[in-house]
Design a protein around this motif. Sequence first.
Motif, PDB file in Angstrom:
ATOM      1  N   GLU A   1      -1.147 -15.049  18.281  1.00 34.45           N
ATOM      2  CA  GLU A   1      -2.304 -15.375  17.435  1.00 34.45           C
ATOM      3  C   GLU A   1      -3.587 -14.790  18.037  1.00 34.45           C
ATOM      4  N   VAL A   2      -3.726 -14.900  19.361  1.00 35.43           N
ATOM      5  CA  VAL A   2      -4.913 -14.346  20.030  1.00 35.43           C
ATOM      6  C   VAL A   2      -4.978 -12.831  19.803  1.00 35.43           C
ATOM      7  N   LEU A   3      -3.823 -12.172  19.935  1.00 32.39           N
ATOM      8  CA  LEU A   3      -3.795 -10.717  19.772  1.00 32.39           C
ATOM      9  C   LEU A   3      -4.108 -10.321  18.332  1.00 32.39           C
ATOM     10  N   LYS A   4      -3.642 -11.149  17.388  1.00 28.22           N
ATOM     11  CA  LYS A   4      -3.934 -10.894  15.976  1.00 28.22           C
ATOM     12  C   LYS A   4      -5.447 -10.953  15.723  1.00 28.22           C
ATOM     13  N   ILE A   5      -6.101 -11.922  16.363  1.00 33.40           N
ATOM     14  CA  ILE A   5      -7.557 -12.063  16.213  1.00 33.40           C
ATOM     15  C   ILE A   5      -8.261 -10.839  16.801  1.00 33.40           C
ATOM     16  N   ALA A   6      -7.767 -10.369  17.937  1.00 34.52           N
ATOM     17  CA  ALA A   6      -8.353  -9.169  18.545  1.00 34.52           C
ATOM     18  C   ALA A   6      -8.159  -7.956  17.639  1.00 34.52           C
ATOM     19  N   GLU A   7      -6.955  -7.849  17.093  1.00 33.68           N
ATOM     20  CA  GLU A   7      -6.616  -6.709  16.237  1.00 33.68           C
ATOM     21  C   GLU A   7      -7.480  -6.694  14.976  1.00 33.68           C
ATOM     22  N   ALA A   8      -7.659  -7.877  14.383  1.00 30.89           N
ATOM     23  CA  ALA A   8      -8.361  -7.959  13.101  1.00 30.89           C
ATOM     24  C   ALA A   8      -9.861  -7.732  13.241  1.00 30.89           C
ATOM     25  N   THR A   9     -10.419  -8.021  14.413  1.00 23.23           N
ATOM     26  CA  THR A   9     -11.884  -8.038  14.531  1.00 23.23           C
ATOM     27  C   THR A   9     -12.419  -7.065  15.569  1.00 23.23           C
ATOM     28  N   GLY A  10     -11.551  -6.604  16.473  1.00 23.34           N
ATOM     29  CA  GLY A  10     -12.018  -5.740  17.551  1.00 23.34           C
ATOM     30  C   GLY A  10     -12.750  -6.480  18.654  1.00 23.34           C
ATOM     31  N   ILE A  11     -12.809  -7.803  18.560  1.00 19.70           N
ATOM     32  CA  ILE A  11     -13.538  -8.567  19.585  1.00 19.70           C
ATOM     33  C   ILE A  11     -12.724  -8.596  20.885  1.00 19.70           C
ATOM     34  N   PRO A  12     -13.392  -8.494  22.046  1.00 23.43           N
ATOM     35  CA  PRO A  12     -12.658  -8.726  23.302  1.00 23.43           C
ATOM     36  C   PRO A  12     -12.175 -10.185  23.333  1.00 23.43           C
ATOM     37  N   VAL A  13     -10.905 -10.373  23.658  1.00 27.47           N
ATOM     38  CA  VAL A  13     -10.369 -11.740  23.689  1.00 27.47           C
ATOM     39  C   VAL A  13     -10.036 -12.142  25.121  1.00 27.47           C
TER      40      VAL A  13
END
Length: 522
Positions: free
Chosen positions: A235-247
Amino acid sequence: MKSARILAGLMVISLTLHACGDSEPPFDILITGGTVYDGSLSPPQQLNIGIRGDRIVRLDAAADAPAKQVIDAAGKVVSPGFIDPHTHARADLLDAATSSNLNYLMQGVTTVFIGNDGDGLRERRARVQQMRTQGIGTNMAFFAGHGDLREQVMGLENRAPTAAELAAMQRLLAEEMRAGALGLSTGLFYTPGSFADTDEVIALSRTAAEFGGVYDTHMRSESAFDLGLLESVGEVLKIAEATGIPVHISHLKALGRDVWGQSGDIIALIDAARARGLNVTANQYPYRASGTRFSSALVPQWARADSREAMYARFDNPDLADRLRAEMQDNLRIRGGAGAMLVTGNDSEWRGQTLDEIAESLGADELDAAVHVIRNGDPSIASFVMEQQDIHAIAIQPWVMTGSDGSPGHPRKYGTYPQVYRDMVLEHKLFPIERFVHRSSGLVADTFGLCDRGYLQPGRKADVVILDLQDYAPRADFQNPEELAMGVTDVIINGQLAVRAGAYANTLPGEIVNHAALECSN
Ligand SMILES: [Zn+2]
């Protein structure tokens, strides 16, 4: 005419002499003779560090350069002040009795992040004002908290936000970012963070990303229950992928016997994501026990929903009893049984006892005893749920840094940094001293864009710690979790001494540190 020319010539000579350093103003502090680790992975050097005002100005000063104060660091390590990316120090910083943040100073920490786990600073304006007026012992930087934003907009409702509610959360988040927040923190394991689906988090992360923020998370699950550990990393990686934000994954761990050994899978997932270009990092504390509340450890999420009263009502509901007992029993099994749960809460009458001891003294079975304790204060506990092999496998990753997650009753609040040194550098030789320093300072500054701190470099803020490595050790343990660490002899924050010769200097030199875009623009 001639004499005027001679005079002008003399002035040039005197200006030149001045620039050559003959009459350079004295340093405010000169640290001589120490073994200097600069916060990068470079090997140490013998350097003399000159500080003027709140800045480091020289790393190559002469040992006898004029200085208002000289600190002899011969035989000691000099390093950048440590930056702790995950603490719960907000209350301590606000309370005049504890605002010195001594438990962190004595580990060598000069900057703490607060507002993790979705918490945020809450009532930011008033609290920042209070810290500014009262003073704080270490620097502080804060996250905007998803839980806080959600609660402000939609209370503790267990549903997705409407479009208007989501927009309202984004507006509040943008305000926090403009005020200097490091990014967005979530606690998707906790109420109300757990009520949010991934899309909600993605929408908010997008807003944080617009301001150059970082996404910091206590994941939805760190264990086999609820979503599951690997799925939560996903889920964390999905958020990074979708937004480009550093996680950034906080207190990364494999919690509970059903996921022991999965550190290898976590690392593979994250390494693959990093190879795809995602910016993924994590922090970790060096203890086998996690710290949480009794209810969070044992009571399933559906039974904790809405409010404490609602949870008690579910305890009393005979229709739910079988399901509740079965799920609590399984949580207890996953967490290693009643002997692996130790009450640490300061104000609890059961402090220092494990759940099996409590059950025995109450003459009740383990689950009834747990419910009794939850109803009577729901104290903090240490829950021995991690394997050392997983801890060490995670620790050696180059994208992992130290973070204390310091909370009342757990020794990590007083001992994390020296514990990492003792366990990982000295005893198990997982990495050398320069990596210990780097993952405590430079790596954290790089990850969160603190361009002014984290390294010993001319021009950076003078946050410096001097350690006597012979003595550097935690004194806090699970029975006495609030003992200050040993071995830090001097701490300088923003050019001011906070600890001198091992003693607190009665100063409050901390500043509020903003996220990169604000902090680094000038
Ligand atoms: Zn957490």
